[in-house]
Scaffold this motif. Structure first.
Motif, mmCIF file in Angstrom:
data_model
loop_
_atom_site.group_PDB
_atom_site.id
_atom_site.type_symbol
_atom_site.label_atom_id
_atom_site.label_comp_id
_atom_site.label_asym_id
_atom_site.label_seq_id
_atom_site.Cartn_x
_atom_site.Cartn_y
_atom_site.Cartn_z
ATOM 1 N N PRO A 140 -8.174 9.688 2.907
ATOM 2 C CA PRO A 140 -8.873 10.758 3.602
ATOM 3 C C PRO A 140 -9.357 10.355 4.991
ATOM 4 O O PRO A 140 -9.763 9.217 5.213
ATOM 5 C CB PRO A 140 -10.064 11.043 2.694
ATOM 6 N N TYR A 141 -9.294 11.310 5.889
ATOM 7 C CA TYR A 141 -9.993 11.223 7.171
ATOM 8 C C TYR A 141 -11.040 12.328 7.136
ATOM 9 O O TYR A 141 -10.708 13.494 6.892
ATOM 10 C CB TYR A 141 -9.060 11.446 8.368
ATOM 11 N N ILE A 142 -12.278 11.985 7.374
ATOM 12 C CA ILE A 142 -13.348 12.978 7.367
ATOM 13 C C ILE A 142 -13.865 13.148 8.789
ATOM 14 O O ILE A 142 -14.079 12.156 9.488
ATOM 15 C CB ILE A 142 -14.490 12.564 6.387
ATOM 16 N N ALA A 143 -14.003 14.396 9.211
ATOM 17 C CA ALA A 143 -14.581 14.652 10.529
ATOM 18 C C ALA A 143 -16.005 14.099 10.547
ATOM 19 O O ALA A 143 -16.702 14.145 9.528
ATOM 20 C CB ALA A 143 -14.587 16.150 10.821
ATOM 21 N N LEU A 159 5.888 17.173 7.764
ATOM 22 C CA LEU A 159 5.083 16.050 8.237
ATOM 23 C C LEU A 159 4.482 15.333 7.042
ATOM 24 O O LEU A 159 3.834 15.951 6.198
ATOM 25 C CB LEU A 159 3.968 16.563 9.153
ATOM 26 N N GLU A 160 4.725 14.037 6.960
ATOM 27 C CA GLU A 160 4.153 13.256 5.871
ATOM 28 C C GLU A 160 3.852 11.857 6.358
ATOM 29 O O GLU A 160 4.266 11.458 7.437
ATOM 30 C CB GLU A 160 5.074 13.223 4.654
ATOM 31 N N GLY A 161 3.124 11.110 5.571
ATOM 32 C CA GLY A 161 2.753 9.749 5.905
ATOM 33 C C GLY A 161 1.443 9.410 5.230
ATOM 34 O O GLY A 161 1.027 10.052 4.271
ATOM 35 N N VAL A 162 0.777 8.391 5.755
ATOM 36 C CA VAL A 162 -0.508 7.957 5.217
ATOM 37 C C VAL A 162 -1.453 7.650 6.374
ATOM 38 O O VAL A 162 -1.065 7.628 7.530
ATOM 39 C CB VAL A 162 -0.362 6.709 4.308
ATOM 40 N N CYS A 163 -2.687 7.392 6.021
ATOM 41 C CA CYS A 163 -3.725 6.955 6.956
ATOM 42 C C CYS A 163 -3.936 7.908 8.131
ATOM 43 O O CYS A 163 -3.865 7.522 9.291
ATOM 44 C CB CYS A 163 -3.427 5.545 7.468
#
Length: 134
Positions: free
Chosen positions: A57-60, A98-102
């Motif tokens: 997850p990336y959280i704002a 679009l796919e990937g991680v981080c």
């Protein structure tokens, strides 16, 4: 726990991991920073966590949205916004191919970075475009 863990501006930590409430799959959890220590991690709920593998997850910083990776039949990057009451809304797929991680958004909010056998970036205008009109 996943290698990707991010804190919001209040110190709440978001990360991917498995737990007794994840039914053997990877889900996204958060642990609030209260009185100088982290509370026990909690699964952020079925609004975000699907039957697939949800992680990275990336959280704002203001917790207005979360971007995360999902593996499985409907894999890719997803974004969810909070409603006025502070509840997570159903995630929306950012782009069909679009796919990937981080996932990561630059501090100025202009660029979206991710890893897919290398570091890639693109304009982050999709965040405002996908934000629900309230």
């Amino acid at each position: 726990m996943s290698l990707s863990a991010l804190k919001d501006s209040n110190g709440t930590l978001y990360f991917g991991g498995t737990g007794k409430d994840s039914h053997g799959r990877t889900d996204i959890y958060c642990a609030e920073w209260i009185n100088g220590e982290y509370n026990k991690p909690v699964n952020i709920g079925s609004e975000i966590n699907d039957k697939g593998v949800d992680h990275c997850p990336y959280i704002a910083p203001d917790e207005a949205y979360i971007i995360f990776s999902r593996f499985g039949p409907e894999g890719g990057f997803y974004i969810s916004f909070k409603d006025k009451a502070g509840n997570w809304l159903e995630p929306v797929k950012i782009h069909e191919h679009l796919e990937g991680v981080c996932p990561y958004v630059s501090p100025d909010g202009k660029y979206f970075f991710f890893n897919l056998d290398g570091i890639y970036w693109m304009p982050a205008g999709f965040i405002d475009a996908l934000k629900p009109k309230q």
